[in-house]
Motif scaffolding. Structure first.
Motif, mmCIF file in Angstrom:
data_model
loop_
_atom_site.group_PDB
_atom_site.id
_atom_site.type_symbol
_atom_site.label_atom_id
_atom_site.label_comp_id
_atom_site.label_asym_id
_atom_site.label_seq_id
_atom_site.Cartn_x
_atom_site.Cartn_y
_atom_site.Cartn_z
ATOM 1 N N ILE A 334 42.690 42.779 29.183
ATOM 2 C CA ILE A 334 41.472 42.360 28.481
ATOM 3 C C ILE A 334 40.939 41.054 29.066
ATOM 4 O O ILE A 334 39.740 40.893 29.313
ATOM 5 C CB ILE A 334 41.751 42.201 26.971
ATOM 6 C CG1 ILE A 334 42.005 43.572 26.336
ATOM 7 C CG2 ILE A 334 40.614 41.476 26.259
ATOM 8 C CD1 ILE A 334 40.792 44.494 26.335
ATOM 9 N N ALA A 335 41.861 40.108 29.285
ATOM 10 C CA ALA A 335 41.439 38.821 29.849
ATOM 11 C C ALA A 335 40.827 39.015 31.231
ATOM 12 O O ALA A 335 39.786 38.434 31.557
ATOM 13 C CB ALA A 335 42.631 37.864 29.929
ATOM 14 N N ASP A 336 41.467 39.852 32.062
ATOM 15 C CA ASP A 336 40.965 40.088 33.421
ATOM 16 C C ASP A 336 39.601 40.748 33.416
ATOM 17 O O ASP A 336 38.700 40.360 34.166
ATOM 18 C CB ASP A 336 41.946 40.994 34.204
ATOM 19 C CG ASP A 336 43.208 40.249 34.611
ATOM 20 O OD1 ASP A 336 44.178 40.918 35.017
ATOM 21 O OD2 ASP A 336 43.218 39.006 34.518
ATOM 22 N N VAL A 337 39.467 41.759 32.572
ATOM 23 C CA VAL A 337 38.211 42.507 32.562
ATOM 24 C C VAL A 337 37.063 41.626 32.047
ATOM 25 O O VAL A 337 35.938 41.678 32.541
ATOM 26 C CB VAL A 337 38.389 43.819 31.747
ATOM 27 C CG1 VAL A 337 37.428 43.919 30.587
ATOM 28 C CG2 VAL A 337 38.267 45.018 32.625
ATOM 29 N N ALA A 338 37.391 40.769 31.074
ATOM 30 C CA ALA A 338 36.366 39.869 30.549
ATOM 31 C C ALA A 338 35.963 38.840 31.604
ATOM 32 O O ALA A 338 34.775 38.556 31.792
ATOM 33 C CB ALA A 338 36.883 39.165 29.292
ATOM 34 N N ALA A 339 36.959 38.293 32.306
ATOM 35 C CA ALA A 339 36.661 37.301 33.342
ATOM 36 C C ALA A 339 35.850 37.927 34.466
ATOM 37 O O ALA A 339 34.908 37.320 34.992
ATOM 38 C CB ALA A 339 37.962 36.712 33.896
ATOM 39 N N SER A 340 36.211 39.148 34.844
ATOM 40 C CA SER A 340 35.480 39.846 35.896
ATOM 41 C C SER A 340 34.030 40.063 35.476
ATOM 42 O O SER A 340 33.096 39.851 36.257
ATOM 43 C CB SER A 340 36.174 41.181 36.198
ATOM 44 O OG SER A 340 35.323 41.994 36.970
ATOM 45 N N TYR A 341 33.850 40.465 34.227
ATOM 46 C CA TYR A 341 32.490 40.676 33.722
ATOM 47 C C TYR A 341 31.685 39.387 33.821
ATOM 48 O O TYR A 341 30.550 39.375 34.283
ATOM 49 C CB TYR A 341 32.542 41.166 32.272
ATOM 50 C CG TYR A 341 31.183 41.482 31.714
ATOM 51 C CD1 TYR A 341 30.394 40.493 31.101
ATOM 52 C CD2 TYR A 341 30.650 42.765 31.810
ATOM 53 C CE1 TYR A 341 29.143 40.778 30.614
ATOM 54 C CE2 TYR A 341 29.392 43.065 31.317
ATOM 55 C CZ TYR A 341 28.641 42.062 30.720
ATOM 56 O OH TYR A 341 27.393 42.353 30.236
ATOM 57 N N GLN A 342 32.306 38.283 33.416
ATOM 58 C CA GLN A 342 31.586 37.008 33.438
ATOM 59 C C GLN A 342 31.242 36.580 34.865
ATOM 60 O O GLN A 342 30.174 36.027 35.121
ATOM 61 C CB GLN A 342 32.422 35.925 32.737
ATOM 62 C CG GLN A 342 32.451 36.112 31.229
ATOM 63 C CD GLN A 342 33.493 35.246 30.539
ATOM 64 O OE1 GLN A 342 34.568 35.003 31.096
ATOM 65 N NE2 GLN A 342 33.185 34.795 29.343
ATOM 66 N N ALA A 343 32.153 36.857 35.783
ATOM 67 C CA ALA A 343 31.894 36.502 37.179
ATOM 68 C C ALA A 343 30.723 37.313 37.738
ATOM 69 O O ALA A 343 29.771 36.767 38.303
ATOM 70 C CB ALA A 343 33.151 36.712 38.020
ATOM 71 N N PHE A 344 30.794 38.625 37.565
ATOM 72 C CA PHE A 344 29.723 39.480 38.071
ATOM 73 C C PHE A 344 28.404 39.197 37.359
ATOM 74 O O PHE A 344 27.327 39.349 37.934
ATOM 75 C CB PHE A 344 30.080 40.966 37.906
ATOM 76 C CG PHE A 344 30.911 41.509 39.040
ATOM 77 C CD1 PHE A 344 32.285 41.644 38.913
ATOM 78 C CD2 PHE A 344 30.307 41.882 40.235
ATOM 79 C CE1 PHE A 344 33.046 42.148 39.958
ATOM 80 C CE2 PHE A 344 31.074 42.386 41.278
ATOM 81 C CZ PHE A 344 32.447 42.517 41.139
ATOM 82 N N ARG A 345 28.512 38.775 36.121
ATOM 83 C CA ARG A 345 27.307 38.502 35.343
ATOM 84 C C ARG A 345 26.486 37.368 35.964
ATOM 85 O O ARG A 345 25.253 37.385 35.943
ATOM 86 C CB ARG A 345 27.685 38.159 33.910
ATOM 87 C CG ARG A 345 26.499 38.120 32.992
ATOM 88 C CD ARG A 345 26.873 37.725 31.582
ATOM 89 N NE ARG A 345 25.672 37.404 30.841
ATOM 90 C CZ ARG A 345 24.788 38.300 30.426
ATOM 91 N NH1 ARG A 345 25.000 39.578 30.652
ATOM 92 N NH2 ARG A 345 23.707 37.914 29.775
ATOM 93 N N LYS A 346 27.184 36.402 36.519
ATOM 94 C CA LYS A 346 26.481 35.289 37.177
ATOM 95 C C LYS A 346 25.635 35.827 38.324
ATOM 96 O O LYS A 346 24.496 35.412 38.534
ATOM 97 C CB LYS A 346 27.492 34.287 37.747
ATOM 98 C CG LYS A 346 28.053 33.319 36.748
ATOM 99 C CD LYS A 346 28.766 32.188 37.480
ATOM 100 C CE LYS A 346 30.117 31.933 36.826
ATOM 101 N NZ LYS A 346 31.054 31.251 37.726
#
Lengths: 390, 316
Positions: A334-346
């Protein structure tokens, strides 16, 4: 500031782009997907209407070339295999052909057609400068691509020709090539170049050039160049005429440019610059295609909220998922997927900004998402075509 | 062994269009300058992108005259007419009035008609800067794969085309400098995508075959970070089932769907990218490979180049 097209407008936009268009030129920086967009436009053009469409590509990727049936085909137009189209789920009312521009062959054909006699043609084709010029010299690629395009569009064989521009150092080279060619052959400077070799008298005006050129390049080289252009004598006027006709046809209202770009900072800056250059030259920009965009899911406010919350509460979430998965493992996931989402979101946010500024310059803006796979077969090109038509 | 990359005197950076040549060139230049070398970063296709990546403001034009952008770091944009003018002035003592009159336009036409002229004026200038030793390292943001070979082959091409004349004599040393592997190197930039990988391999082969320039390194740019291990992937998959997914939606809202969908895309991109990196490794066994990560930052340009400089420092 222009408003983005409403959802209701969308299916019609591509139809409007095709309407009244005989030539569509895809242009843009290297690596943005011009060739695949050109192929996709071809597919789209035959889907809706009974058009005879030719996609003329230059230097396509090997696998895409195979997929489109271009291997070993050379310069002549080949129909895209209908069975292949059907397998890709593409139904076409029109007929789609593709051709790959063979620079050397196109130049040779041009010379053969316009030389005053067979002997002159043979001499030119055998001239080492000519061979160098036409095979390795990139600017000649731009000219011959424009020339061949003119040829095809005036042949009456096609309702629409979609042409992919050569991978020039600057996309402008393609646009400027015809007028440069015309200027060169029409200029007095060419006569200066060959004057010393036509007559013993070296005019005062050309003396400084000859001195410099002689000392820098050597007399033999100059003689080679002069001989080369002497062979062209009698073809000059023809070249000038043709080049001007080619340039004129690029300016017709039936010729539309489709600017392809990605939403990354450098390419989208270059696209905006290029759109300005098109306007200055009075070429008609029909549309901008923003390619390889990140998924819509990365722009949703709900997604952002969820990602933020999940990132903060990964451990509790892991526990809450206990019956279905190991808490430690799932909290990490969950932590990884959320962090990945935030990174790509930028990145997606940057893309949205670039898109907005491109909307200002585009009569119509088409968005094509990044596919999770390589574009190496008709299925992938069909995917892109569907996005253009959506 | 990678250390020797920055110990060379002339580095060309090329690759398929869109792979990040300019930012990698800027990163190399910044790193070298920070390590104490005097660096000249040169953009061949004067678009202004290299200057941006080095931190100059967008309005600031950079031309043939080098502009200092940081301690020990200057940048310039190639201008072949200016290069000829400098050459004539310095070596043949012929004044060449730029931009005015028929000589300038004649140059344009001859340079267009005679293949190799622009290229030799470009590499000649670069080699001359190396020889003059005003800089320890010249980093060149070179044209894309299709065009860089003619640049690197220019000295030998010119020898074939111009059998006699002072320019031939004067350019012998240029060819020698390019062929000296301790002096000159090419960095090929690729990204983990099929076309870029194929083009990188083709470029390396062509450079080996048609030029005497050493391929110093292949930089794989924009490498996506690994999202999950295999075990975690299985867990991720299992969380798509109705019950756990429903629970997640209860907890975090419907946006969970978007987060998961983006996660699947990231996995897919990483997977195809990894396959391409493997393919590249197979095609280019024996080459020095540098890996540069994808940067999830919206700004591009100078910030990105700075980040790459740090990563390159770790790789080298």
């Amino acid at each position: 500031m222009r408003q983005p097209d409403s959802a209701a407008d969308r299916p019609d936009r591509l139809a409007r782009l095709f309407d009244g268009t005989k030539v569509m030129v895809t242009c843009g920086a290297g690596g943005v997907g011009k060739t695949t967009v050109a192929a996709a436009l071809g597919l789209a053009a035959v889907a809706a209407a009974q058009r005879r469409v030719l996609v003329l590509t230059v230097d396509p990727a090997r696998r895409l070339a195979t997929a489109l049936g271009l291997q070993g085909v050379g310069d002549s137009a080949t129909e895209v295999n209908r069975a292949v189209l059907n397998r890709a789920g593409w139904s076409s009312r029109g007929v789609l052909h593709v051709a790959m521009l063979d620079m050397k062959q196109s130049w040779d054909d041009l010379i053969r057609r316009h030389a005053p006699d067979a002997a002159t043609a043979a001499a030119i084709l055998a001239n080492p400068l000519y061979q160098n010029l036409t095979s390795t010299f990139v600017r000649s690629h731009d000219y011959i691509a424009a020339e061949r395009l003119h040829d095809l569009t005036t042949s009456g064989d096609w309702d629409l020709v979609v042409v992919d521009t050569p991978p020039s150092r600057s996309a402008l080279d393609f646009l400027d090539a015809p007028s440069r060619m015309a200027d060169f052959f029409a200029s007095r400077l060419l006569r200066w170049l060959i004057a010393p070799y036509r007559s013993r008298l070296v005019g005062a005006a050309s003396r400084p050039f000859i001195t410099v050129a002689d000392r820098v390049l050597g007399a033999q080289f100059l003689a080679d160049i002069a001989e080369f252009f002497l062979l062209f004598q009698g073809m000059y006027d023809g070249f000038v005429r043709r080049a001007r006709a080619v340039e004129q046809s690029l300016r017709e209202p039936t010729t539309r440019f489709v600017l392809v770009t990605t939403a990354e900072p450098l390419p989208s800056r270059e696209a905006a610059r290029f759109a300005g250059e098109l306007a200055v030259r009075e070429f008609s920009l029909g549309a901008v295609v923003v390619n390889r965009l990140l998924a819509e899911s990365l722009r949703s406010p709900a997604g952002a909220q969820a990602a933020t919350w999940l990132a903060r509460n990964a451990d509790e979430v892991g526990l809450a998922l206990h019956p279905w998965a190991d808490p430690t493992a799932s909290s990490r996931v969950i932590a990884d997927v959320a962090a990945s989402y935030q990174a790509f979101r930028k990145v997606a946010a940057g893309e949205a900004l670039a898109e907005r500024s491109l909307t200002d310059i585009a009569p119509a803006l088409f968005r094509v998402p990044r596919l999770g796979r390589e574009i190496s077969d008709i299925e992938a090109v069909a995917d892109i075509a569907r996005h253009l038509m959506a | 062994m990678p250390r020797s990359l920055l110990d060379r005197r002339l580095l060309f950076v090329s690759g398929k269009g869109g792979t990040g040549k300019t930012t990698v060139a800027a990163g190399l230049a910044m790193l070298a300058a920070e390590e104490g070398r005097r660096v000249l970063a040169c953009e061949i296709d004067a678009k202004g992108d290299l200057a941006l990546c080095l931190g100059l403001s967008p309005g600031r034009a950079v031309g043939f005259e080098p502009v200092v952008v940081a301690p020990r770091l200057a940048t310039m944009a190639m201008d072949t007419e200016a290069s000829l003018s400098e050459y004539l002035r310095l070596h043949l003592r012929i004044p060449f009035v730029r931009g005015l009159g028929p000589l300038a336009r004649t140059f344009d036409f001859v340079a267009d008609a005679a293949p190799g002229v622009r290229e030799i004026l470009t590499v000649g200038k670069l080699a001359w800067e190396v020889r003059e030793r005003r800089y320890d390292l010249v980093v060149v943001d070179a044209p894309a794969s299709g065009h860089v070979v003619s640049l690197l082959a220019a000295p030998s091409a010119l020898r074939a085309l111009v059998p006699l004349g002072p320019i031939r004599q004067q350019t012998g040393w240029v060819g020698d400098l390019l062929a000296d592997h301790s002096v000159t190197g090419l960095v090929v930039v690729a990204v983990p995508e099929e076309m870029a990988v194929t083009e990188a391999a083709d470029l390396v082969a062509r450079v080996r075959r048609e030029t005497s320039v050493d391929v110093a390194a292949v930089a794989v740019n924009r490498v996506l970070p690994e999202l999950f291990t295999h075990a975690e992937e299985a867990v991720f998959d299992s969380l798509h089932a109705t019950k756990p997914h429903g629970r997640l939606r209860e907890l975090a809202g419907p946006g969970v769907d978007d987060v998961f969908s983006a996660g699947r895309l990231a996995m897919e991109l990483r997977r195809t990218g990894a396959a391409q990196i493997t393919a590249l490794g197979r095609l280019l066994t024996g080459e020095t490979l540098l890996y540069l990560p994808e940067v999830f930052d919206a700004d591009g340009g100078a910030g990105l180049a700075r980040y790459l400089a740090e990563r390159l420092g770790e790789e080298l």
